[in-house]
Design a protein around this motif. Structure first.
Motif, PDB file in Angstrom:
ATOM      1  N   UNK A 154     -18.700  42.592  36.405  1.00  0.00           N
ATOM      2  CA  UNK A 154     -18.104  41.701  37.756  1.00  0.00           C
ATOM      3  C   UNK A 154     -17.435  42.853  38.865  1.00  0.00           C
ATOM      4  N   UNK A 155     -16.766  44.105  37.560  1.00  0.00           N
ATOM      5  CA  UNK A 155     -16.180  45.070  38.029  1.00  0.00           C
ATOM      6  C   UNK A 155     -15.412  46.161  38.021  1.00  0.00           C
ATOM      7  N   UNK A 156     -17.699  46.450  37.405  1.00  0.00           N
ATOM      8  CA  UNK A 156     -17.859  47.262  37.245  1.00  0.00           C
ATOM      9  C   UNK A 156     -16.903  48.840  38.573  1.00  0.00           C
ATOM     10  N   UNK A 157     -17.776  48.150  39.640  1.00  0.00           N
ATOM     11  CA  UNK A 157     -16.850  48.595  41.038  1.00  0.00           C
ATOM     12  C   UNK A 157     -15.193  48.948  40.496  1.00  0.00           C
ATOM     13  N   UNK A 158     -14.415  47.810  39.931  1.00  0.00           N
ATOM     14  CA  UNK A 158     -13.041  48.970  40.323  1.00  0.00           C
ATOM     15  C   UNK A 158     -12.985  49.735  38.828  1.00  0.00           C
ATOM     16  N   UNK A 159     -13.341  49.724  37.808  1.00  0.00           N
ATOM     17  CA  UNK A 159     -13.729  51.078  37.134  1.00  0.00           C
ATOM     18  C   UNK A 159     -14.208  51.876  37.370  1.00  0.00           C
ATOM     19  N   UNK A 160     -15.433  52.205  38.015  1.00  0.00           N
ATOM     20  CA  UNK A 160     -15.615  53.165  38.443  1.00  0.00           C
ATOM     21  C   UNK A 160     -14.600  53.578  39.621  1.00  0.00           C
ATOM     22  N   UNK A 161     -13.931  53.102  40.715  1.00  0.00           N
ATOM     23  CA  UNK A 161     -13.179  54.379  41.320  1.00  0.00           C
ATOM     24  C   UNK A 161     -11.405  54.293  40.600  1.00  0.00           C
ATOM     25  N   UNK A 162     -11.216  53.299  39.359  1.00  0.00           N
ATOM     26  CA  UNK A 162     -10.586  54.461  38.074  1.00  0.00           C
ATOM     27  C   UNK A 162     -10.993  55.792  37.378  1.00  0.00           C
ATOM     28  N   UNK A 163     -12.425  56.056  37.687  1.00  0.00           N
ATOM     29  CA  UNK A 163     -11.890  56.815  36.869  1.00  0.00           C
ATOM     30  C   UNK A 163     -12.362  58.111  37.238  1.00  0.00           C
ATOM     31  N   UNK A 164     -11.820  58.827  36.469  1.00  0.00           N
ATOM     32  CA  UNK A 164     -11.627  59.938  37.162  1.00  0.00           C
ATOM     33  C   UNK A 164     -12.960  60.791  37.100  1.00  0.00           C
ATOM     34  N   UNK A 165     -13.688  61.256  37.850  1.00  0.00           N
ATOM     35  CA  UNK A 165     -15.020  61.326  38.040  1.00  0.00           C
ATOM     36  C   UNK A 165     -14.649  63.892  37.398  1.00  0.00           C
ATOM     37  N   UNK A 166     -13.970  63.927  38.265  1.00  0.00           N
ATOM     38  CA  UNK A 166     -14.723  65.245  38.836  1.00  0.00           C
ATOM     39  C   UNK A 166     -14.512  65.976  37.954  1.00  0.00           C
ATOM     40  N   UNK A 167     -15.465  66.774  37.404  1.00  0.00           N
ATOM     41  CA  UNK A 167     -15.537  67.802  36.586  1.00  0.00           C
ATOM     42  C   UNK A 167     -15.952  67.257  35.268  1.00  0.00           C
ATOM     43  N   UNK A 168     -16.457  65.686  35.571  1.00  0.00           N
ATOM     44  CA  UNK A 168     -16.768  65.394  34.099  1.00  0.00           C
ATOM     45  C   UNK A 168     -18.030  65.050  33.973  1.00  0.00           C
ATOM     46  N   UNK A 169     -18.868  65.006  33.138  1.00  0.00           N
ATOM     47  CA  UNK A 169     -20.500  65.013  33.093  1.00  0.00           C
ATOM     48  C   UNK A 169     -21.321  64.023  31.965  1.00  0.00           C
ATOM     49  N   UNK A 170     -20.124  63.782  31.258  1.00  0.00           N
ATOM     50  CA  UNK A 170     -20.623  62.519  30.182  1.00  0.00           C
ATOM     51  C   UNK A 170     -19.518  61.861  30.674  1.00  0.00           C
ATOM     52  N   UNK A 171     -19.864  60.422  30.496  1.00  0.00           N
ATOM     53  CA  UNK A 171     -19.639  59.102  30.224  1.00  0.00           C
ATOM     54  C   UNK A 171     -19.273  58.242  28.668  1.00  0.00           C
ATOM     55  N   UNK A 172     -18.216  58.553  28.029  1.00  0.00           N
ATOM     56  CA  UNK A 172     -18.081  58.179  26.751  1.00  0.00           C
ATOM     57  C   UNK A 172     -18.092  56.574  26.730  1.00  0.00           C
ATOM     58  N   UNK A 173     -18.017  55.530  25.699  1.00  0.00           N
ATOM     59  CA  UNK A 173     -18.157  54.414  25.474  1.00  0.00           C
ATOM     60  C   UNK A 173     -17.979  53.734  24.169  1.00  0.00           C
ATOM     61  N   UNK A 174     -16.540  54.212  23.580  1.00  0.00           N
ATOM     62  CA  UNK A 174     -16.537  53.912  22.255  1.00  0.00           C
ATOM     63  C   UNK A 174     -17.048  52.295  21.430  1.00  0.00           C
ATOM     64  N   UNK A 175     -16.642  50.912  22.891  1.00  0.00           N
ATOM     65  CA  UNK A 175     -17.560  49.832  22.383  1.00  0.00           C
ATOM     66  C   UNK A 175     -17.931  49.316  23.874  1.00  0.00           C
ATOM     67  N   UNK A 176     -19.699  49.590  23.046  1.00  0.00           N
ATOM     68  CA  UNK A 176     -20.242  49.780  24.474  1.00  0.00           C
ATOM     69  C   UNK A 176     -21.041  48.256  24.762  1.00  0.00           C
ATOM     70  N   UNK A 177     -21.073  47.036  24.321  1.00  0.00           N
ATOM     71  CA  UNK A 177     -21.364  45.745  24.454  1.00  0.00           C
ATOM     72  C   UNK A 177     -22.335  46.032  25.306  1.00  0.00           C
ATOM     73  N   UNK A 178     -22.770  44.818  25.692  1.00  0.00           N
ATOM     74  CA  UNK A 178     -23.801  44.439  26.464  1.00  0.00           C
ATOM     75  C   UNK A 178     -24.537  46.009  27.630  1.00  0.00           C
TER      76      UNK A 178
END
Length: 269
Positions: A13-37
C-alpha cells in the motif's frame, strides 16, 4: 503486483511513497535487509536486487520459486483444495512442516500454511516450531499469477538468509537500501517482533541506524520504515529527511479492529 504470500505489515500500500523517497539516480541495485513478503522488490524497477531476511524458510521458498517455478507451482497447487481447508488437515501439515528437514517439502507447506493460517502471520515458538493457528478462510487463494511473476522478477535477484548486517556488509556505491525491520512497538506491554523465532530489540533498532549512517558516509542512501512513536522519533532524529504516514496496520481479522497508525519513513542520504 502482489506478493505470493500474505504478510503482516506488507508494504504494497505504500510502495509509491517508498519509491518517491528512494534516490535512484546512478543506483542500479536495490538492497533489502528485511525482504519479508517481497512487495517492495516486486514493484520497484532496478537492474539487480540483493534481498536478505533472517527467516530461513522464507529465503528457501524464494530461491525455489526462482529456480524451479514450473515444478513448484504444480506441486503447491495440489495443497489448495477443499479437502485441505480444515483444521485437522492444517494442523497435520503444520506438524509435518515442523518435523521436516527437506527444503522443498518445507517450502510447499510454508506456502500452504501461509495461505491457510491466521491473517498472514509468520510466527515460531522458542524451539523453532511454526505455531500460527488455522485461519478459517472459505476459499484460500492460490497465487499462481503472483508466483509466476515473482519467478521472472527473481531472475535478477540474490536471496540470502542472515542478519541485516549481512546485507550492509555487501554494499557498493551503486546500491540503494530500503529497510523494513520488525517495528518498534506502539504498546510496549504487548510487544511482538519475533516472527523469525528471535526478538528484535531496541538495541537492534539502534544497530540498524548505525549501519545506515555508515552507508550514508559512503554515499549509499538508506530508507527505513517504522512506527512513529517516542522511541523512533528520537532514534531517527539524525536522518536527512522524514515523512509521516497514516497506515492501516493491524492483525485483527475483523475490519473494525484494523485501525490507522502513524508510521515514519526516515531517509539517510
Amino acid at each position: 503486483m502482489r506478493s505470493p504470500l500474505k504478510w503482516a505489515g506488507g508494504k504494497k500500500r505504500i510502495t509509491s511513497e517508498i519509491a518517491n523517497l528512494l534516490p535512484k539516480r546512478g543506483k542500479k541495485r536495490l538492497v533489502e535487509p528485511f525482504v519479508g513478503g517481497g512487495s517492495v522488490f516486486l514493484n520497484l524497477e532496478f537492474d539487480e536486487y540483493l534481498l536478505v531476511d533472517m527467516n530461513k524458510d522464507l529465503i528457501n521458498l524464494f530461491n525455489i520459486i526462482k529456480n524451479q517455478p514450473t515444478e513448484f507451482i504444480a506441486d503447491a497447487q495440489k495443497f489448495f483444495n477443499g479437502d485441505n481447508n480444515h483444521p485437522e488437515k492444517y494442523y497435520n501439515f503444520r506438524t509435518q512442516f515442523n518435523q521436516s528437514a527437506d527444503p522443498y517439502e518445507r517450502s510447499l507447506m510454508f506456502l500452504y500454511l501461509n495461505r491457510h493460517g491466521y491473517n498472514g502471520l509468520c510466527r515460531y515458538n522458542k524451539s523453532g516450531g511454526y505455531n500460527v493457528p488455522f485461519g478459517r478462510y472459505k476459499h484460500p487463494y492460490f497465487p499462481k499469477e503472483e508466483l509466476e511473476f515473482f519467478s521472472k522478477k527473481a531472475q535478477n535477484a540474490t536471496f540470502i538468509q542472515g542478519d541485516f548486517e549481512t546485507a550492509f556488509s555487501q554494499l557498493d556505491v551503486n546500491d540503494v537500501v530500503y529497510c523494513d525491520p520488525p517495528y518498534s512497538p506502539i504498546n510496549r506491554t504487548s510487544n511482538f517482533t519475533a516472527y523469525a523465532g528471535n526478538s528484535f530489540t531496541d538495541e537492534d533498532q539502534k544497530r540498524l541506524v548505525a549501519c545506515a549512517e555508515l552507508a550514508q558516509k559512503k554515499n549509499i542512501p538508506t530508507l527505513i520504515s517504522n512506527h512513529y512513536v517516542d522511541f523512533t522519533k528520537e532514534l531517527y532524529k539524525g536522518a536527512t529527511k522524514h515523512k509521516l504516514l497514516q497506515v492501516q496496520r493491524s492483525i485483527s481479522q475483523k475490519g473494525k479492529g484494523r485501525i490507522k497508525v502513524k508510521e515514519i519513513l526516515a531517509l539517510y542520504k
